[in-house]
Scaffold this motif. Structure first.
Motif: not given
Length: 152
Positions: A83-87
């Motif tokens: 899981v990767a989060i990039d705002k």
């Protein structure tokens, strides 16, 4: 279905360096290089090519800022995810033409029957859970991400 069976804290990341779709997929897949229990030794490129082939069929950039690159592959030992989060978001050819901010890379052995589909189904619930999705996008804590996903 419990997310914790497929996701470890090591495979939750908060920034994606790459900008191109293919490079994003490769960067996410490289998270599995930290241990040898997901990808068969020497099969990284096989898994990567399987992900590219799946992506070429149709974009896995969904709507609402969610992307779910996924594939079955002979180079995968067990169903797993990153899981990767990039705002700021990345262009991932999403259905709504908006940037993707939450990426779920899911890989599964070729012999897998339904397990990976169950994961995709759980992830797709995020489109209907706006509050949880927003919380996920704004999270900076791996444990919080884990808890949000477990609550789906």
């Amino acid at each position: 279905m419990e997310i914790k069976n497929y996701l470890s804290l090591d495979n939750i990341v908060f920034k994606i360096k790459a900008d191109k779709k293919e490079d994003i997929i490769k960067e996410l897949l490289e998270n599995f290089s930290k241990n040898d229990d997901v990808i068969e030794e020497g099969k990284f490129d096989v898994v990567l090519n399987d992900l590219y082939e799946r992506e070429n069929l149709s974009s896995t950039g969904m709507q609402d800022g969610i992307a779910i690159p996924h594939a079955k592959s002979s180079g995968v030992k067990k169903v797993s995810m990153v899981v990767a989060i990039d705002k700021d978001g990345k262009d991932f050819a999403s259905l709504d033409e908006k940037k993707s901010k939450v990426f779920f890379l899911v890989v599964a052995p070729e012999s897998t029957k339904r397990e990976h589909l169950d994961i995709l189904s759980v992830i797709s619930k995020l489109s209907f859970e706006e509050e949880k999705l927003e919380k996920l996008i704004n999270s900076t804590d791996k444990h919080e991400v884990f808890e949000i996903l477990e609550s789906l």
